[in-house]
Design a protein around this motif. Structure first.
Motif, mmCIF file in Angstrom:
data_model
loop_
_atom_site.group_PDB
_atom_site.id
_atom_site.type_symbol
_atom_site.label_atom_id
_atom_site.label_comp_id
_atom_site.label_asym_id
_atom_site.label_seq_id
_atom_site.Cartn_x
_atom_site.Cartn_y
_atom_site.Cartn_z
ATOM 1 N N GLY A 1 -5.261 0.242 3.582
ATOM 2 C CA GLY A 1 -6.269 1.299 3.547
ATOM 3 C C GLY A 1 -7.708 0.810 3.616
ATOM 4 N N ASP B 1 2.066 -1.429 -4.627
ATOM 5 C CA ASP B 1 0.712 -0.872 -4.680
ATOM 6 C C ASP B 1 0.070 -1.246 -6.012
ATOM 7 O OD1 ASP B 1 -0.904 1.623 -3.107
ATOM 8 O OD2 ASP B 1 -1.453 1.312 -5.203
ATOM 9 N N ASP B 2 -1.247 -1.428 -5.985
ATOM 10 C CA ASP B 2 -1.928 -1.868 -7.206
ATOM 11 C C ASP B 2 -2.330 -0.709 -8.120
ATOM 12 O OD1 ASP B 2 -3.869 -0.900 -5.541
ATOM 13 O OD2 ASP B 2 -5.085 -2.717 -5.508
ATOM 14 N N ASN B 3 -1.935 0.511 -7.753
ATOM 15 C CA ASN B 3 -2.299 1.652 -8.598
ATOM 16 C C ASN B 3 -1.120 2.130 -9.432
ATOM 17 O OD1 ASN B 3 -5.141 2.838 -8.042
ATOM 18 N ND2 ASN B 3 -4.395 1.948 -6.134
ATOM 19 N N ALA C 1 -0.150 5.912 4.976
ATOM 20 C CA ALA C 1 0.432 5.008 5.971
ATOM 21 C C ALA C 1 1.646 4.286 5.402
ATOM 22 C CB ALA C 1 -0.613 4.005 6.461
ATOM 23 N N GLY D 1 0.833 -1.198 0.000
ATOM 24 C CA GLY D 1 0.000 0.000 0.000
ATOM 25 C C GLY D 1 0.866 1.247 0.000
ATOM 26 N N LEU E 1 -16.033 13.159 4.296
ATOM 27 C CA LEU E 1 -15.765 12.955 2.873
ATOM 28 C C LEU E 1 -16.808 13.660 1.994
ATOM 29 C CD1 LEU E 1 -13.398 11.396 1.779
ATOM 30 C CD2 LEU E 1 -14.882 9.427 1.435
ATOM 31 N N SER F 1 -3.261 7.705 9.887
ATOM 32 C CA SER F 1 -2.533 6.793 9.002
ATOM 33 C C SER F 1 -1.047 7.132 8.982
ATOM 34 C CB SER F 1 -3.101 6.864 7.582
ATOM 35 O OG SER F 1 -4.357 6.240 7.513
ATOM 36 N N GLN G 1 -5.678 6.834 -1.397
ATOM 37 C CA GLN G 1 -6.964 7.431 -1.770
ATOM 38 C C GLN G 1 -6.925 8.947 -1.757
ATOM 39 O OE1 GLN G 1 -8.931 5.706 -3.166
ATOM 40 N NE2 GLN G 1 -8.210 3.712 -2.495
ATOM 41 N N VAL H 1 -1.063 -7.672 -4.669
ATOM 42 C CA VAL H 1 -0.378 -8.804 -4.057
ATOM 43 C C VAL H 1 -1.354 -9.720 -3.331
ATOM 44 C CG1 VAL H 1 1.712 -7.445 -3.749
ATOM 45 C CG2 VAL H 1 0.081 -7.627 -1.884
ATOM 46 N N GLN I 1 -15.055 11.661 -6.378
ATOM 47 C CA GLN I 1 -13.745 12.333 -6.286
ATOM 48 C C GLN I 1 -12.739 11.663 -7.214
ATOM 49 O OE1 GLN I 1 -13.275 11.864 -1.942
ATOM 50 N NE2 GLN I 1 -12.548 13.966 -1.979
ATOM 51 N N GLU J 1 -5.820 2.968 7.832
ATOM 52 C CA GLU J 1 -7.258 2.732 7.943
ATOM 53 C C GLU J 1 -7.615 1.289 8.296
ATOM 54 O OE1 GLU J 1 -8.686 5.493 8.144
ATOM 55 O OE2 GLU J 1 -8.939 6.585 6.271
HETATM 56 C C1 LIG Z 1 -12.474 6.554 -2.140
HETATM 57 C C2 LIG Z 1 -11.866 7.296 -0.973
HETATM 58 C C3 LIG Z 1 -11.628 8.677 -1.050
HETATM 59 C C4 LIG Z 1 -11.055 9.368 0.016
HETATM 60 N N1 LIG Z 1 -10.863 10.736 -0.071
HETATM 61 C C5 LIG Z 1 -10.346 11.419 0.994
HETATM 62 C C6 LIG Z 1 -10.171 12.835 0.960
HETATM 63 O O1 LIG Z 1 -10.458 13.481 -0.051
HETATM 64 N N2 LIG Z 1 -9.686 13.481 2.072
HETATM 65 C C7 LIG Z 1 -9.359 12.779 3.209
HETATM 66 O O2 LIG Z 1 -8.919 13.387 4.192
HETATM 67 N N3 LIG Z 1 -9.510 11.444 3.267
HETATM 68 C C8 LIG Z 1 -10.009 10.751 2.198
HETATM 69 N N4 LIG Z 1 -10.212 9.397 2.288
HETATM 70 C C9 LIG Z 1 -9.844 8.740 3.528
HETATM 71 C C10 LIG Z 1 -8.481 8.108 3.301
HETATM 72 O O3 LIG Z 1 -8.693 6.726 3.354
HETATM 73 C C11 LIG Z 1 -7.412 8.519 4.306
HETATM 74 O O4 LIG Z 1 -7.384 9.862 4.561
HETATM 75 C C12 LIG Z 1 -6.005 8.074 3.855
HETATM 76 O O5 LIG Z 1 -5.868 8.056 2.458
HETATM 77 C C13 LIG Z 1 -5.747 6.737 4.429
HETATM 78 O O6 LIG Z 1 -4.428 6.349 4.160
HETATM 79 P P1 LIG Z 1 -4.006 4.829 4.202
HETATM 80 O O7 LIG Z 1 -2.571 4.834 3.820
HETATM 81 O O8 LIG Z 1 -4.384 4.216 5.495
HETATM 82 O O9 LIG Z 1 -4.881 4.084 3.089
HETATM 83 P P2 LIG Z 1 -5.140 4.349 1.449
HETATM 84 O O10 LIG Z 1 -4.912 5.765 1.186
HETATM 85 O O11 LIG Z 1 -6.420 3.722 1.240
HETATM 86 O O12 LIG Z 1 -3.945 3.512 0.812
HETATM 87 C C14 LIG Z 1 -3.947 2.106 0.679
HETATM 88 C C15 LIG Z 1 -3.275 1.705 -0.628
HETATM 89 O O13 LIG Z 1 -3.069 0.297 -0.664
HETATM 90 C C16 LIG Z 1 -3.411 -0.221 -1.920
HETATM 91 N N5 LIG Z 1 -3.744 -1.647 -1.766
HETATM 92 C C17 LIG Z 1 -4.760 -2.191 -1.036
HETATM 93 N N6 LIG Z 1 -4.733 -3.540 -1.115
HETATM 94 C C18 LIG Z 1 -3.687 -3.869 -1.921
HETATM 95 C C19 LIG Z 1 -3.150 -5.114 -2.395
HETATM 96 N N7 LIG Z 1 -3.674 -6.304 -2.043
HETATM 97 N N8 LIG Z 1 -2.067 -5.081 -3.220
HETATM 98 C C20 LIG Z 1 -1.501 -3.879 -3.594
HETATM 99 N N9 LIG Z 1 -1.978 -2.682 -3.158
HETATM 100 C C21 LIG Z 1 -3.050 -2.669 -2.334
HETATM 101 C C22 LIG Z 1 -4.573 0.669 -2.339
HETATM 102 O O14 LIG Z 1 -4.812 0.640 -3.727
HETATM 103 C C23 LIG Z 1 -4.113 2.041 -1.841
HETATM 104 O O15 LIG Z 1 -3.340 2.710 -2.818
HETATM 105 C C24 LIG Z 1 -10.751 8.678 1.209
HETATM 106 C C25 LIG Z 1 -10.992 7.288 1.280
HETATM 107 C C26 LIG Z 1 -11.535 6.589 0.210
HETATM 108 C C27 LIG Z 1 -11.780 5.102 0.321
#
Ligand SMILES: Cc1cc2nc3c(=O)[nH]c(=O)nc-3n(C[C@H](O)[C@H](O)[C@H](O)COP(=O)(O)OP(=O)(O)OC[C@H]3O[C@@H](n4cnc5c(N)ncnc54)[C@H](O)[C@@H]3O)c2cc1C
Ligand code: FES
Lengths: 81, 396
Positions: free
Chosen positions: B84, B33-35, B14, B10, B129, B272, B41, B68, B107, B262
């Motif tokens: 996430g 990451d898968d993106n 985080a 990811g 959101l 995060s 996000q 993965v 978004q 998350e």
């Molecule tokens: C659709 C959406 C929109 C959001 N928009 C906002 C916003 O505008 N403002 C805000 O404050 N918060 C927003 N959030 C909340 C957001 O989740 C957190 O603020 C923050 O991005 C969380 O960070 P994170 O690193 O925990 O997770 P994420 O940002 O969710 O990162 C996780 C990453 O892991 C990758 N991943 C997951 N599983 C796998 C796998 N098996 N193999 C490879 N890669 C994988 C995902 O594609 C992603 O890129 C949004 C959440 C979502 C779901």
């Protein structure tokens, strides 16, 4: 200015900026029905992030491509069914 | 022997924070990451984010466009999960109509090129959101007709008050509200039906006894976030109320496997980041540095708890689906076929609910909410690599 490229959706030519996904390009062209559900309902993008699979289309003859995760490429051919 | 000391899954806030802190301390780190771009996000594709700049300088290696499964355990001596969250969708009549998207979904579509100029948009559901999406849509020229927050006004105001204790957030909130001047923000109401021929044309909004119609070209609706715990579950990590259970060092129940962001509890970008930093430092053997961040983490966890209680879902939202409302969108399974089933497992066997191409990612969380099926019975597998490769190869 982003480069303009051309994709073909169900035989119709669309001119789009490079960097735009197929889903966004299709919606910008007014297309709302991306696929038919198993009971024949029209469906379009829901999650925008590759999870729901509602935006699936055929791209360059490969079925079940998620248009929200696919960037447009020049000459790309897209079919909605 | 793994080529890397630490593999991070990811590249959201985080994962990026974890990778920076570990790599800056000399660990060999890979982030998968898968993106197509790092940022998760919130920062997807944003080039100016300081953490992404720092990440590029950190020495950590990014492997993009790669989903993965549990075999990722072999990629590093230690593993940090930062997968996430995704959006929670609750079925209601008309939610399958084209033009109905998620709130984060809208978004994401706008960020990937959807032009909303002049479009009439209704944004509904719950949580901060909604405001972020409304602000983005408006800045791109959309006519945001209404932001319908399900939580009663009192709870939302209480939350805004609590924001003072988190100065960064207060600023963000204020900025958002400023850009939104002129947009109708109504607390205590919800969309009970989306209607239209072939696409959404209007929605019915309800507050208590009163219901009214709003015309729109797009409806964005989302009820909060669901953690992506599939990979953690496959690796055998213990879950607690649907989230990955972690200790002081962000360690999971599986030795050598950490989790941050998350998937340990919904709490926004700052939680995060600090959890990622702690996990990265701990995995790199820098416990003393990690410990200095504990109080910051505690503060953001309190913020997360406030968020959860302010935007807790009203029971009425779980009763919007009618007998004929589609619940499983992949297999077109209506509510009537699911009522009376004892469990998610039984429903899958008898109705194909959750057996379609999203593998229960949408309807699994929905049925947990509306039918009360246990969290532990909802454990969809991570995407099989074959399907992912097939789909993903296009976007690189
Ligand atoms: C659709 C959406 C929109 C959001 N928009 C906002 C916003 O505008 N403002 C805000 O404050 N918060 C927003 N959030 C909340 C957001 O989740 C957190 O603020 C923050 O991005 C969380 O960070 P994170 O690193 O925990 O997770 P994420 O940002 O969710 O990162 C996780 C990453 O892991 C990758 N991943 C997951 N599983 C796998 C796998 N098996 N193999 C490879 N890669 C994988 C995902 O594609 C992603 O890129 C949004 C959440 C979502 C779901
Ligand atoms: S819109 Fe959900 S996968 Fe593309």
């Amino acid at each position: 200015m982003p480069e303009r490229i051309r994709i073909i959706v169900d035989g119709r030519e669309l001119h789009v900026d490079r960097g735009v996904t197929v889903a966004a390009a299709m919606m910008n062209a007014g297309i709302r029905a991306f696929r038919q559900s198993v009971s024949g309902e029209a469906r379009g993008p829901l999650c925008g992030m590759g999870v729901c699979m509602e935006c699936r289309v055929t791209i360059n003859r490969e079925p079940h491509c998620r248009s929200c995760q696919t960037l447009c490429e020049d000459g790309m051919e897209v079919q909605t069914r | 022997m793994s080529a890397f000391d630490i593999a991070v899954v990811g590249a959201g806030p985080a994962g990026i924070a974890a990778a920076c802190r570990a790599a800056e301390n000399g660990a060999r780190v890979v982030v998968i990451d898968d993106n197509p771009a790092p940022g998760g996000q919130i920062w997807r594709g944003e080039k100016s984010e300081p953490w992404i700049e720092r990440f590029k300088r950190s020495g950590a290696v990014l492997e993009r466009d790669t989903a993965v499964d549990e075999r990722v355990r072999q990629r590093g001596a230690k593993l940090i999960l930062a997968t996430g969250a995704r959006e929670l969708f609750l079925p209601f009549p008309g939610w399958t109509l084209p033009g109905v998207t998620g709130v984060g979904g809208l978004q994401a579509l706008i960020k990937s090129g959807l032009a909303v100029k002049g479009m009439r948009v209704v944004i509904a559901g719950s949580g901060p959101l909604l405001l972020a999406a409304a602000s983005l849509a408006r800045s791109k020229g959309a006519v945001v007709r209404l932001v319908a927050e399900q939580a009663p006004g009192g709870r939302v105001t209480g939350f805004a008050g609590a924001l003072w204790r988190h100065p960064g957030k207060a600023l963000q909130g204020a900025e958002l509200i400023l850009t939104l001047i002129g947009v109708r923000y109504d607390a205590g109401c919800f969309v009970e039906e989306a209607c239209g021929e072939g696409q959404v044309e209007h929605v019915r909004v309800r507050r208590g006894e009163r219901a009214w119609e709003e015309k729109c070209d797009l409806l964005a609706v989302g009820f909060g976030l669901v953690p992506n715990t599939e990979l953690a579950a496959l690796l055998g990590c213990d879950l607690d109320s649907g989230f990955v259970r972690t200790g002081d060092w962000q360690q999971t129940s599986v030795p050598g496997v950490y989790a941050a962001g998350e998937l340990t509890g919904i709490g926004g970008v700052e939680k995060s980041l600090v959890e990622g930093e702690i996990a990265g430092l701990a995995a790199a053997g820098r416990e003393a540095d990690a410990e200095r961040l504990f109080s910051r983490r505690a503060s953001w966890k309190r913020f997360a708890a406030r968020l959860q209680s302010a935007f807790a879902l009203e029971p009425v939202l779980k009763k919007l689906a009618r007998e004929d409302t589609c619940v499983c969108r992949c297999e077109d399974v209506p509510l009537s076929e699911l009522k009376g089933r004892a469990s998610w497992r039984e429903a899958k066997l008898q109705t194909r609910c959750g057996m379609g191409s999203c593998q229960g990612r949408i309807c699994g969380a929905a049925t947990r909410e509306i039918l009360g099926w246990g969290a532990d019975s909802v454990r969809p597998p991570a995407f099989p690599t074959k399907v992912r490769n097939l789909i993903e190869s296009k976007s690189s």
